[in-house]
Design a protein around this motif. Structure first.
Motif, short mmCIF file in Angstrom:
data_model
loop_
_atom_site.label_atom_id
_atom_site.label_comp_id
_atom_site.label_asym_id
_atom_site.label_seq_id
_atom_site.Cartn_x
_atom_site.Cartn_y
_atom_site.Cartn_z
N ALA A 32 123.71 -31.83 53.23
CA ALA A 32 124.63 -31.95 54.36
C ALA A 32 124.18 -30.97 55.45
CB ALA A 32 126.05 -31.63 53.90
N PRO A 33 124.82 -31.00 56.62
CA PRO A 33 124.46 -30.03 57.67
C PRO A 33 124.82 -28.60 57.30
CG PRO A 33 125.76 -31.84 58.58
CD PRO A 33 125.78 -31.99 57.09
N TRP A 34 125.50 -28.43 56.18
CA TRP A 34 125.78 -27.09 55.64
C TRP A 34 125.54 -27.20 54.14
CZ3 TRP A 34 129.67 -26.64 52.05
CH2 TRP A 34 130.52 -27.73 51.94
N SER A 35 125.56 -26.10 53.46
CA SER A 35 125.24 -26.11 52.05
C SER A 35 126.40 -25.62 51.21
CB SER A 35 124.02 -25.21 51.80
OG SER A 35 123.81 -25.04 50.42
N PRO A 36 126.76 -26.31 50.11
CA PRO A 36 127.82 -25.82 49.23
C PRO A 36 127.42 -24.50 48.57
CG PRO A 36 126.87 -27.86 48.37
CD PRO A 36 126.26 -27.61 49.70
N ARG A 37 126.15 -24.19 48.60
CA ARG A 37 125.70 -22.90 48.04
C ARG A 37 126.30 -21.73 48.81
NH1 ARG A 37 121.78 -26.33 48.73
NH2 ARG A 37 120.76 -27.25 46.94
N LEU A 38 126.60 -21.95 50.08
CA LEU A 38 127.23 -20.90 50.88
C LEU A 38 128.61 -20.55 50.31
CD1 LEU A 38 126.42 -22.21 54.45
CD2 LEU A 38 125.58 -20.11 53.44
N VAL A 39 129.37 -21.58 49.98
CA VAL A 39 130.70 -21.37 49.43
C VAL A 39 130.59 -20.63 48.10
CG1 VAL A 39 132.75 -22.53 48.54
CG2 VAL A 39 131.60 -23.42 50.57
N GLU A 40 129.69 -21.08 47.25
CA GLU A 40 129.51 -20.44 45.95
C GLU A 40 129.11 -18.98 46.11
OE1 GLU A 40 126.56 -23.08 44.48
OE2 GLU A 40 128.03 -24.56 43.77
N ALA A 41 128.18 -18.70 47.02
CA ALA A 41 127.74 -17.32 47.22
C ALA A 41 128.90 -16.43 47.65
CB ALA A 41 126.62 -17.27 48.26
N VAL A 42 129.69 -16.87 48.61
CA VAL A 42 130.81 -16.06 49.10
C VAL A 42 131.85 -15.85 47.99
CG1 VAL A 42 132.75 -15.99 50.71
CG2 VAL A 42 130.49 -16.65 51.52
N ILE A 43 132.17 -16.90 47.26
CA ILE A 43 133.18 -16.78 46.20
C ILE A 43 132.74 -15.79 45.13
CG2 ILE A 43 134.25 -18.05 44.29
CD1 ILE A 43 134.51 -20.41 46.26
N PHE A 44 131.45 -15.78 44.82
CA PHE A 44 130.95 -14.87 43.79
C PHE A 44 130.53 -13.51 44.33
CE2 PHE A 44 130.33 -18.93 41.50
CZ PHE A 44 131.10 -18.63 40.39
N GLY A 45 130.68 -13.29 45.64
CA GLY A 45 130.37 -11.99 46.22
C GLY A 45 128.89 -11.69 46.30
N CYS A 46 128.10 -12.73 46.39
CA CYS A 46 126.64 -12.63 46.45
C CYS A 46 126.20 -12.80 47.90
CB CYS A 46 126.07 -13.73 45.56
SG CYS A 46 124.31 -13.69 45.37
N ILE A 47 125.30 -11.95 48.36
CA ILE A 47 124.85 -12.03 49.76
C ILE A 47 124.08 -13.34 49.96
CG2 ILE A 47 123.38 -11.00 51.54
CD1 ILE A 47 123.92 -8.28 50.16
N PRO A 48 124.59 -14.24 50.81
CA PRO A 48 123.89 -15.51 51.01
C PRO A 48 122.62 -15.32 51.84
CG PRO A 48 125.87 -15.42 52.37
CD PRO A 48 125.85 -14.18 51.55
N VAL A 49 121.52 -15.81 51.31
CA VAL A 49 120.25 -15.83 52.03
C VAL A 49 120.12 -17.24 52.58
CG1 VAL A 49 117.76 -15.53 51.88
CG2 VAL A 49 119.27 -14.09 50.49
N ILE A 50 120.40 -17.37 53.86
CA ILE A 50 120.50 -18.68 54.50
C ILE A 50 119.13 -19.10 55.00
CG2 ILE A 50 121.64 -19.96 56.35
CD1 ILE A 50 123.93 -17.77 56.02
N ILE A 51 118.60 -20.13 54.34
CA ILE A 51 117.26 -20.65 54.67
C ILE A 51 117.45 -22.05 55.22
CG2 ILE A 51 114.96 -21.13 53.79
CD1 ILE A 51 115.70 -19.31 51.38
N ALA A 52 117.81 -22.13 56.48
CA ALA A 52 118.07 -23.41 57.12
C ALA A 52 118.11 -23.18 58.62
CB ALA A 52 119.39 -23.98 56.62
N ASP A 53 117.08 -23.65 59.27
CA ASP A 53 116.97 -23.39 60.71
C ASP A 53 118.10 -24.01 61.53
OD1 ASP A 53 114.68 -22.00 60.08
OD2 ASP A 53 113.31 -23.57 60.75
N ASP A 54 118.60 -25.17 61.13
CA ASP A 54 119.59 -25.88 61.93
C ASP A 54 120.92 -26.01 61.20
OD1 ASP A 54 117.78 -26.33 64.06
OD2 ASP A 54 116.87 -27.96 62.90
N ILE A 55 121.29 -25.04 60.42
CA ILE A 55 122.50 -25.14 59.61
C ILE A 55 123.75 -24.99 60.49
CG2 ILE A 55 122.66 -22.68 59.04
CD1 ILE A 55 123.40 -23.71 56.15
N VAL A 56 124.80 -25.70 60.11
CA VAL A 56 126.10 -25.56 60.73
C VAL A 56 126.95 -24.77 59.75
CG1 VAL A 56 128.14 -26.77 61.58
CG2 VAL A 56 125.86 -27.75 61.95
N LEU A 57 127.30 -23.56 60.09
CA LEU A 57 128.03 -22.70 59.17
C LEU A 57 129.52 -23.00 59.19
CD1 LEU A 57 126.07 -19.45 59.96
CD2 LEU A 57 125.93 -20.83 57.88
#
Length: 141
Positions: free
Chosen positions: A14-39
């Motif tokens: 998708a234009p965003w990644s569910p991994r972002l949600v998982e990272a935030v919920i688990f308190g893990c610093i998200p390393v965002i590797i997506a040039d055109d991501i919609v946060l």
């Protein structure tokens, strides 16, 4: 993920990644590797402050990039991620609660309505005032 310092969040299906949600919920610093991501939920989640952004072309240097981040920067990001409002903004509890993902979605939809900016959530606000719009909007359809 709870024990990791960094969580890789490449662009997904998708234009965003569910991994972002998982990272935030688990308190893990998200390393965002997506040039055109919609946060998602940018009003509630300070992505620039909690995440690490890596250009897709720089993935081969990922190890060097992550190990070069000073420990005090990592700690600051972890402290921000530990704030309960970060997790709350990503979850859909039943019933809905102020500041949760349901409210973030409503706020995003409200931004698409033709209202002046006074009706939108301001940074730091947790609940959108749905009665602040034009009087005609309060009438049942």
């Amino acid at each position: 993920m709870q024990r990791a310092v960094f969580c890789l969040c490449p662009l997904g299906w998708a234009p965003w990644s569910p991994r972002l949600v998982e990272a935030v919920i688990f308190g893990c610093i998200p390393v965002i590797i997506a040039d055109d991501i919609v946060l998602p939920f940018a009003d509630a989640i300070p992505w620039e402050e909690i995440g690490v952004f890596v250009d897709e072309k720089d993935v081969p240097n990922l190890d060097t990039l992550l190990t070069s981040i000073p420990p005090e920067v990592i700690l600051r990001k972890q402290r921000l991620l530990a704030n309960p409002s970060m997790k709350q903004a990503m979850l859909f509890p039943q019933p809905a609660q102020p500041g949760d993902a349901f409210h973030q979605v409503l706020n995003g939809l409200a931004r698409k309505l033709p209202h002046d900016r006074s009706v939108y959530m301001k940074p730091g606000e947790r609940v959108l005032n749905w009665t602040a719009g034009p009087v005609g909007d309060l009438k049942p359809w």
